[in-house]
Write a protein that holds these residues in place. Sequence first.
Motif, PDB file in Angstrom:
ATOM      1  N   PHE A  48      23.373  46.106  31.792  1.00 42.49           N
ATOM      2  CA  PHE A  48      23.593  44.897  32.649  1.00 42.49           C
ATOM      3  C   PHE A  48      24.880  44.148  32.434  1.00 42.49           C
ATOM      4  O   PHE A  48      24.947  43.573  31.178  1.00 42.49           O
ATOM      5  CB  PHE A  48      22.464  44.047  32.658  1.00 42.49           C
ATOM      6  N   PRO A  49      25.884  44.023  33.405  1.00 46.27           N
ATOM      7  CA  PRO A  49      27.025  43.416  33.119  1.00 46.27           C
ATOM      8  C   PRO A  49      26.897  41.830  33.211  1.00 46.27           C
ATOM      9  O   PRO A  49      26.127  41.222  33.976  1.00 46.27           O
ATOM     10  CB  PRO A  49      27.942  43.563  34.105  1.00 46.27           C
ATOM     11  N   VAL A  50      27.624  41.067  32.443  1.00 48.72           N
ATOM     12  CA  VAL A  50      27.657  39.628  32.441  1.00 48.72           C
ATOM     13  C   VAL A  50      28.917  39.144  33.231  1.00 48.72           C
ATOM     14  O   VAL A  50      29.924  39.857  32.484  1.00 48.72           O
ATOM     15  CB  VAL A  50      27.481  38.872  31.210  1.00 48.72           C
ATOM     16  N   ILE A  51      29.187  38.675  34.389  1.00 49.24           N
ATOM     17  CA  ILE A  51      30.440  38.682  35.035  1.00 49.24           C
ATOM     18  C   ILE A  51      31.053  37.371  34.853  1.00 49.24           C
ATOM     19  O   ILE A  51      30.077  36.546  35.285  1.00 49.24           O
ATOM     20  CB  ILE A  51      30.209  39.271  36.526  1.00 49.24           C
ATOM     21  N   ASP A  52      32.350  37.154  34.604  1.00 47.46           N
ATOM     22  CA  ASP A  52      32.896  35.862  34.793  1.00 47.46           C
ATOM     23  C   ASP A  52      32.903  35.101  35.888  1.00 47.46           C
ATOM     24  O   ASP A  52      33.030  36.010  37.066  1.00 47.46           O
ATOM     25  CB  ASP A  52      34.271  36.102  34.272  1.00 47.46           C
ATOM     26  N   SER A  53      32.604  34.020  35.969  1.00 51.17           N
ATOM     27  CA  SER A  53      32.626  33.570  37.340  1.00 51.17           C
ATOM     28  C   SER A  53      33.681  33.526  38.177  1.00 51.17           C
ATOM     29  O   SER A  53      33.386  33.561  39.427  1.00 51.17           O
ATOM     30  CB  SER A  53      32.110  31.932  37.130  1.00 51.17           C
ATOM     31  N   LYS A  54      34.808  33.687  37.683  1.00 49.80           N
ATOM     32  CA  LYS A  54      36.115  33.894  38.330  1.00 49.80           C
ATOM     33  C   LYS A  54      36.118  34.979  39.235  1.00 49.80           C
ATOM     34  O   LYS A  54      36.827  35.240  40.186  1.00 49.80           O
ATOM     35  CB  LYS A  54      37.155  33.667  37.603  1.00 49.80           C
ATOM     36  N   SER A  55      35.264  36.148  38.912  1.00 51.15           N
ATOM     37  CA  SER A  55      35.205  37.456  39.451  1.00 51.15           C
ATOM     38  C   SER A  55      34.226  37.667  40.571  1.00 51.15           C
ATOM     39  O   SER A  55      33.952  38.561  41.285  1.00 51.15           O
ATOM     40  CB  SER A  55      35.246  38.575  38.524  1.00 51.15           C
ATOM     41  N   LYS A  56      33.442  36.275  40.518  1.00 53.47           N
ATOM     42  CA  LYS A  56      32.444  36.428  41.665  1.00 53.47           C
ATOM     43  C   LYS A  56      32.889  35.944  42.744  1.00 53.47           C
ATOM     44  O   LYS A  56      33.460  35.172  42.964  1.00 53.47           O
ATOM     45  CB  LYS A  56      30.985  35.470  41.073  1.00 53.47           C
TER      46      LYS A  56
END
Length: 338
Positions: free
Chosen positions: A84-92
């Motif tokens: 499961f990836p933790v995605i940086d908020s800037k990439s959301k």
Amino acid sequence: MQNKNYGYPKTRMRRSRQFKWSRRLIAENNLSTNDLILPLFVMEGKNKIEPIISMPSVNRYSIDKLVDVAKIAKDLHIPLIAIFPVIDSKSKTENAEESFRNDNLICRAISAIKEKVPGIGIMADVALDPYTSHGHDGIMNGNIIENDKTIDILIKQALNQIRAGADILAPSDMMDGRVLLIRESLEENGYSDALIMSYAAKYASAFYGPFRDAIKTKSSLKGSKKTYQMDFSNANEAIREAELDIYEGADMIMVKPGLPYLDIISKIKTQLKTPTFAYQVSGEYSSLKAASINGWLDFDEIMMETLICFKRAGADGILTYSAMEIAKKLLDGYKNGS
Ligand code: PBG
């Protein structure tokens, strides 16, 4: 059974419970490392291990560290990991474009493990929640999650993950028809051997709280997931969900959460006779872990008990955050009954 020759004193159920060896002999279910699936969290960076506060002993790993953990899991004979990836908020974004960018975090993690730890199965979630700015598993139009628009993106995400080397795709989004359309696009693109384990009966559950901390979607999530995840009051509906997913092309199905839903596993397995998996989710793990940290429960014992209960209910395997600890114990010779 009811004739008068049956029963006490000729029958004494305790006779075969007397010894460790006799308890082991009559055990109807056993747990082995083959039954364990290890969920893992991956994040950007190098040489990073970040503890997840609400899931003691569970960490987020940068890809290099994730590879080390996958190696240990393989050495412990764990057949499959779920990343499961933790995605940086800037990439959301609203429409989760990051989910189908071909060198995104999950794809780089999959390729690294494929290359450096051959022989362990890799499962990837097909769902948009790590990638959407609103934290939902689908594309939103106002307050509505749009089923068919979501599937268009899920197909791209699924192909992206398969191209990176994922062995099993696990649609966890609960959109209608997504297994069929993902399966068709896999066929069209030459991936007819790709496996699908669908989250067939996934309930809208408060047990997912710590997971949303782990992938950092908790604060962004607006509203609930009740228009797509199932109502925990229902059981027949779970069987219909599972049956549809099997007809749409799922090879295996999953029930989630785990322990409070053993009746669902049992019914699905008995009626549909398809490989069925249980997800002992974050909230289940964290409550048992917290109690054992306080000295109120024995973690290994309570985990072993719950995992064998999943087997008894009919599960062919269990996703559990305790997979590594339990695998060690099993390889050290733990046998239930003893
Ligand atoms: C998201 C997803 C969730 C989990 C697995 N995939 C959370 C959710 O639906 O909000 C939960 C796992 C856990 O709690 O351990 N598609």
